[in-house]
Enzyme design. Structure first.
Site, PDB file in Angstrom:
ATOM      1  N   ALA A 249       0.838  -1.195   0.000  1.00 33.98           N
ATOM      2  CA  ALA A 249       0.000   0.000   0.000  1.00 33.98           C
ATOM      3  C   ALA A 249       0.875   1.248   0.000  1.00 33.98           C
ATOM      4  CB  ALA A 249      -0.911  -0.006   1.225  1.00 33.98           C
TER       5      ALA A 249
ATOM      6  N   ASN B 253       8.275   9.115   4.983  1.00 34.19           N
ATOM      7  CA  ASN B 253       7.063   9.783   4.514  1.00 34.19           C
ATOM      8  C   ASN B 253       6.196  10.185   5.694  1.00 34.19           C
ATOM      9  OD1 ASN B 253       4.126   8.515   4.515  1.00 34.19           O
ATOM     10  ND2 ASN B 253       5.571   6.784   4.535  1.00 34.19           N
TER      11      ASN B 253
ATOM     12  N   GLY C  97       0.115  11.193   5.420  1.00 33.49           N
ATOM     13  CA  GLY C  97      -1.117  11.481   6.141  1.00 33.49           C
ATOM     14  C   GLY C  97      -2.377  11.014   5.439  1.00 33.49           C
ATOM     15  N   PHE C  98      -2.305   9.840   4.771  1.00 35.16           N
ATOM     16  CA  PHE C  98      -3.489   9.262   4.128  1.00 35.16           C
ATOM     17  C   PHE C  98      -4.145  10.251   3.155  1.00 35.16           C
ATOM     18  CE2 PHE C  98      -4.569   6.253   7.961  1.00 35.16           C
ATOM     19  CZ  PHE C  98      -3.464   5.473   7.662  1.00 35.16           C
TER      20      PHE C  98
ATOM     21  N   SER D 185      -0.222   3.307  11.023  1.00 34.20           N
ATOM     22  CA  SER D 185       0.533   4.399  10.416  1.00 34.20           C
ATOM     23  C   SER D 185       0.914   5.411  11.491  1.00 34.20           C
ATOM     24  CB  SER D 185      -0.301   5.104   9.342  1.00 34.20           C
ATOM     25  OG  SER D 185       0.338   6.298   8.930  1.00 34.20           O
TER      26      SER D 185
ATOM     27  N   ASN E 258       1.444   8.519  10.914  1.00 31.48           N
ATOM     28  CA  ASN E 258       1.228   9.858  10.372  1.00 31.48           C
ATOM     29  C   ASN E 258      -0.183  10.395  10.544  1.00 31.48           C
ATOM     30  OD1 ASN E 258       3.917  10.021   9.366  1.00 31.48           O
ATOM     31  ND2 ASN E 258       3.332   8.673   7.684  1.00 31.48           N
ATOM     32  N   THR E 259      -1.059   9.651  11.222  1.00 30.20           N
ATOM     33  CA  THR E 259      -2.387  10.139  11.589  1.00 30.20           C
ATOM     34  C   THR E 259      -2.459  10.178  13.109  1.00 30.20           C
ATOM     35  OG1 THR E 259      -3.465   9.267   9.606  1.00 30.20           O
ATOM     36  CG2 THR E 259      -4.863   9.676  11.517  1.00 30.20           C
TER      37      THR E 259
ATOM     38  N   LYS F 141      -2.701  -4.695   9.913  1.00 27.82           N
ATOM     39  CA  LYS F 141      -1.331  -4.232   9.656  1.00 27.82           C
ATOM     40  C   LYS F 141      -0.769  -3.633  10.935  1.00 27.82           C
ATOM     41  CE  LYS F 141       1.484  -1.859   6.233  1.00 27.82           C
ATOM     42  NZ  LYS F 141       1.471  -1.259   4.879  1.00 27.82           N
TER      43      LYS F 141
ATOM     44  N   ASN G  55       4.313  -1.987   9.188  1.00 28.55           N
ATOM     45  CA  ASN G  55       4.192  -0.635   8.666  1.00 28.55           C
ATOM     46  C   ASN G  55       5.554   0.056   8.777  1.00 28.55           C
ATOM     47  OD1 ASN G  55       2.962   1.866   7.818  1.00 28.55           O
ATOM     48  ND2 ASN G  55       1.046   1.159   8.740  1.00 28.55           N
TER      49      ASN G  55
END
Length: 351
Positions: free
Chosen positions: A68, A117, A120-121, A182, A184-185, A225, A254
């Site tokens: 992904a 990275n 942020g989706f 993730s 990043n959120t 994940k 991840n």
């Protein structure tokens, strides 16, 4: 090969100081190639290698998948099988459209074979992705869809947010990756905690059964994940919850917030915030895969992802207990030749 020798160098010249621009142009070029049957056939003749297997009820052309993040919105689905991938995972997609974090948010660490990275989706939302998949159809290989929490939605309201994405995309997915890891959120990783994860998985399992009946199909496998930064105790708890709610598999791992293994030559790039992928993550990703495999007695299929830069890395991941592997960073940095080399090596392994 056309893509390696002409397309990628041209893209890098155009986006020399902006990796995200290179990424976007790469996916755009592959979308155009995928829509041209002669070009797609030429790619397939060079890169396709079949080494089929069945994992969590799905038949995979070979064990190497696209992770992904590379094709978040499914724009180049026809091209990925032609480049040798045995399955494709798109997303992470959220219920609500969102722009993601401000640019710059993607950084290449060439000396380390790594990427940081903090995207942020960024995506157009689950309904938009469903509309695209309805219009373009699915690829020739299994399609996974990674779903996550919308940034604007509070963690306490995450369950209905995930459920909406599941419902919108259910007719199109061969499996779902439940992204609770993730970095990043804000707050997302708290959904890996026992109570929050149990509530989320219970609702997703129930909804999946109802949606399968509504659409007249078998229930779509749900995979979780996980982050590479979890302690063994936290992983144990997560696996207990996954077993209780009969998830179909684990995706490990991840990106990481750690910076171990990053070359000092990267300078300030290594201090950028966000998740690290690529070569420095490999050892830790294999540790997590090995732990999950041991704790579950090999009964829970694992997709191993993180630091797979070539055949040796992929072989080590399978030896650690993975049933399938995914690549992202090595493809982004080196092109499709890495997929071919991995597949050739894995196809030659004794079965």
């Amino acid at each position: 090969m056309l893509f390696d020798k002409i397309v990628r160098p041209a893209l890098y010249r155009m986006g020399r100081n902006d990796p995200e621009t290179v990424h976007e142009r790469t996916v755009g070029a592959l979308r155009r190639i995928g829509s041209a049957p002669p070009l797609r056939s030429a790619l397939e003749r060079r890169y396709r290698i079949d080494a089929p297997s069945t994992v969590f009820g799905l038949r995979f052309r070979n064990p190497v998948g696209l992770a992904a993040g590379m094709d978040k919105e499914g724009r180049a689905l026809a091209a990925w099988p032609a480049l040798g991938f045995g399955f494709v995972e798109i997303g992470t997609v959220t219920r609500l459209p969102q722009p993601g974090n401000p640019r710059p948010r993607l950084f290449v660490l060439p000396e380390s074979g790594a990427v940081i990275n903090r995207m942020g989706f960024n995506n157009a939302g689950a309904e938009a992705l469903a509309a695209r998949l309805t219009a373009t159809g699915k690829p020739e290989v299994p399609l996974g869809i990674s779903i996550g929490k919308s940034k604007a939605v509070a963690v306490a309201d995450a369950v209905p947010d995930y459920l909406a994405s599941l419902e919108a995309l259910y007719p199109h997915a061969d499996y779902f990756a439940i992204n609770v890891s993730s970095p990043n959120t804000p707050g997302l990783r708290t959904l890996q905690d026992r109570g929050a994860l149990a509530e989320l998985l219970a609702e997703l399992r129930s909804a999946s059964a109802a949606l399968a009946e509504r659409h007249g199909r078998a229930s779509v496998p749900l995979l979780v994940k996980v982050a590479p930064d979890l302690t063994e105790d936290a992983l144990d708890e997560l696996l207990e919850v996954c077993a209780r709610h009969a998830v179909s598999g684990i995706i490990a791992t991840n990106t990481t917030l750690g910076r171990d293994g990053v070359s000092p030559a990267e300078g300030g790039l290594a201090r950028e915030s966000g998740g690290l992928s690529g070569r420095p993550l490999g050892a830790r990703a294999r540790e997590v895969v090995r732990f999950v495999h041991a704790r579950t007695g090999g009964r829970l299929p694992i997709i191993g992802v993180g630091g797979i830069g070539g055949p040796q890395d992929a072989t080590r991941m399978l030896d650690a207990g993975a049933s399938l592997v995914q690549v992202y960073t090595s493809f982004a940095l080196s092109g499709p030749g890495v997929v071919r080399r991995i597949n050739r090596a894995l196809a030659a392994r004794p079965r």
